[in-house]
Design a protein around this motif. Structure first.
Motif, PDB file in Angstrom:
ATOM      1  N   VAL A  25       0.825  -1.205   0.000  1.00 50.19           N
ATOM      2  CA  VAL A  25       0.000   0.000   0.000  1.00 50.19           C
ATOM      3  C   VAL A  25       0.863   1.260   0.000  1.00 50.19           C
ATOM      4  CG1 VAL A  25      -1.828   1.275   1.196  1.00 50.19           C
ATOM      5  CG2 VAL A  25      -1.812  -1.232   1.255  1.00 50.19           C
ATOM      6  N   SER A  26       1.810   1.312   0.928  1.00 47.37           N
ATOM      7  CA  SER A  26       2.609   2.526   1.101  1.00 47.37           C
ATOM      8  C   SER A  26       4.109   2.306   0.904  1.00 47.37           C
ATOM      9  CB  SER A  26       2.380   3.092   2.507  1.00 47.37           C
ATOM     10  OG  SER A  26       2.893   2.197   3.486  1.00 47.37           O
ATOM     11  N   ILE A  53      13.459   4.422 -11.432  1.00 47.90           N
ATOM     12  CA  ILE A  53      12.214   4.904 -10.819  1.00 47.90           C
ATOM     13  C   ILE A  53      11.406   3.743 -10.248  1.00 47.90           C
ATOM     14  CG2 ILE A  53      11.994   6.973 -12.248  1.00 47.90           C
ATOM     15  CD1 ILE A  53      10.076   5.452 -14.038  1.00 47.90           C
ATOM     16  N   ARG A  54      12.103   2.737  -9.783  1.00 47.25           N
ATOM     17  CA  ARG A  54      11.435   1.589  -9.215  1.00 47.25           C
ATOM     18  C   ARG A  54      10.773   1.954  -7.886  1.00 47.25           C
ATOM     19  NH1 ARG A  54      14.577   0.007  -4.984  1.00 47.25           N
ATOM     20  NH2 ARG A  54      16.687   0.817  -4.987  1.00 47.25           N
ATOM     21  N   GLY A  55       9.954   1.046  -7.395  1.00 46.83           N
ATOM     22  CA  GLY A  55       9.385   1.215  -6.062  1.00 46.83           C
ATOM     23  C   GLY A  55       7.872   1.072  -6.043  1.00 46.83           C
ATOM     24  N   VAL A  56       7.349   0.525  -4.961  1.00 48.61           N
ATOM     25  CA  VAL A  56       5.918   0.298  -4.868  1.00 48.61           C
ATOM     26  C   VAL A  56       5.155   1.598  -4.694  1.00 48.61           C
ATOM     27  CG1 VAL A  56       6.143  -2.013  -3.918  1.00 48.61           C
ATOM     28  CG2 VAL A  56       6.007  -0.063  -2.368  1.00 48.61           C
ATOM     29  N   THR A  57       5.845   2.685  -4.354  1.00 54.20           N
ATOM     30  CA  THR A  57       5.157   3.973  -4.191  1.00 54.20           C
ATOM     31  C   THR A  57       5.158   4.783  -5.466  1.00 54.20           C
ATOM     32  OG1 THR A  57       7.212   4.907  -3.361  1.00 54.20           O
ATOM     33  CG2 THR A  57       5.643   4.144  -1.727  1.00 54.20           C
ATOM     34  N   ASP A  58       5.633   4.227  -6.551  1.00 49.93           N
ATOM     35  CA  ASP A  58       5.714   4.990  -7.793  1.00 49.93           C
ATOM     36  C   ASP A  58       4.364   5.545  -8.222  1.00 49.93           C
ATOM     37  OD1 ASP A  58       8.328   4.386  -7.876  1.00 49.93           O
ATOM     38  OD2 ASP A  58       8.219   2.938  -9.507  1.00 49.93           O
ATOM     39  N   GLY A  59       3.308   4.764  -7.995  1.00 47.44           N
ATOM     40  CA  GLY A  59       2.007   5.175  -8.481  1.00 47.44           C
ATOM     41  C   GLY A  59       1.343   6.265  -7.669  1.00 47.44           C
ATOM     42  N   ILE A  60       1.941   6.640  -6.538  1.00 43.02           N
ATOM     43  CA  ILE A  60       1.292   7.637  -5.697  1.00 43.02           C
ATOM     44  C   ILE A  60       2.174   8.844  -5.420  1.00 43.02           C
ATOM     45  CG2 ILE A  60      -0.329   6.058  -4.586  1.00 43.02           C
ATOM     46  CD1 ILE A  60       1.577   5.796  -2.273  1.00 43.02           C
TER      47      ILE A  60
END
Length: 255
Positions: free
Chosen positions: A78-79, A246-253
């Motif tokens: 999520v974050s 620009i990797r990372g699970v927060t990329d979309g937010i």
């Protein structure tokens, strides 16, 4: 490259607010367990101060490892599962999270820590919330170096386990993050308390009524986190393609 206005707009989307809630809840879970374990140890062995009690130190280290692993795992999709202003700062330095988003993460993390410590205080009534501190024979500079070194290890581990180029995050990532945190508590408990987390120290300090040496738990970890981000992304495992950068699970937010 997104403009500053675009980044602020990303920081107030529904997805972003869900990430703030996830950071608040996971930080709450972690601080509640870590601080509560220390309070429980002191309750059971009141004549043995925590800084010299091996059993209490071991209990706190285990609780820290377990709680951090679980809290990161439930928030990571999520974050990103930061739970820590230093981790957020390290990710911001690496360009994996925008500054506006990082600021709201900090607020969520500090609120989660304060609420966890406040709940512990309200439940136990007569028990004092333990505050991170350093012994008289140790200087603030030395304590900041120690906290910075441990936070470097923590954030470096966070970078390495969360890098999709090394495979899926899965369940092993949160476990490794918890293990390094627990090990660092064992290594530094008698000296600084093994915080590695400015929000953790801020919450306990606010509810515990003491901000003495609080700078140690901000300056050291933030510098250590920034160095970890730079070293991992630019020296040890530099990006090979623009997508890697620009990797990372927060990329979309909000990156």
């Amino acid at each position: 490259m997104a403009s500053l206005r675009d980044r602020f707009e990303h920081a107030i989307t529904p997805a972003a607010f869900r990430s703030y809630l996830a950071e608040f809840l996971s930080t709450f879970f972690f601080v509640f367990a870590a601080t509560g374990s220390t309070m429980s140890s002191r309750k059971m062995i009141p004549e043995a101060p925590m800084v010299v009690d091996p059993c209490g130190l071991l209990a706190t280290a285990i609780a820290t490892a377990f709680a951090l692993s679980a809290a990161v795992y439930v928030a990571v999709n999520v974050s990103g599962g930061h739970l820590n202003p230093a981790v957020t700062f390290g990710m911001a330095v690496g360009g994996h999270i925008s500054i506006p988003l990082a600021m709201f993460y900090w607020i969520s993390q500090m609120l989660g820590s304060v609420f966890a410590c406040l709940l512990l205080k309200l439940m136990t009534v007569t028990e004092n919330v333990p505050v991170h501190g350093i012994p008289d024979e140790m200087t603030g500079f030395g304590a900041a170096i120690l906290e910075g070194t441990m936070t470097f290890a923590l954030v470096y581990t966070f970078y390495a386990t969360g890098d999709p180029r090394r495979g899926a995050f899965g369940t092993i990532g949160p476990l490794m993050i918890g293990f390094i945190a627990g090990a660092n508590v064992l290594a530094s408990g008698p000296f600084t308390g093994g915080s590695m987390n400015p929000a953790y120290s801020f919450g306990s300090g606010m509810v515990g009524g003491s901000f003495k040496n609080q700078a140690v738990y901000w300056v050291g970890p933030l510098i250590g986190a920034a160095v970890a981000g730079v070293v991992y992304d630019n020296v040890v495992f530099p990006a090979q393609t623009p997508e890697d950068a620009i990797r990372g699970v927060t990329d979309g937010i909000g990156v």
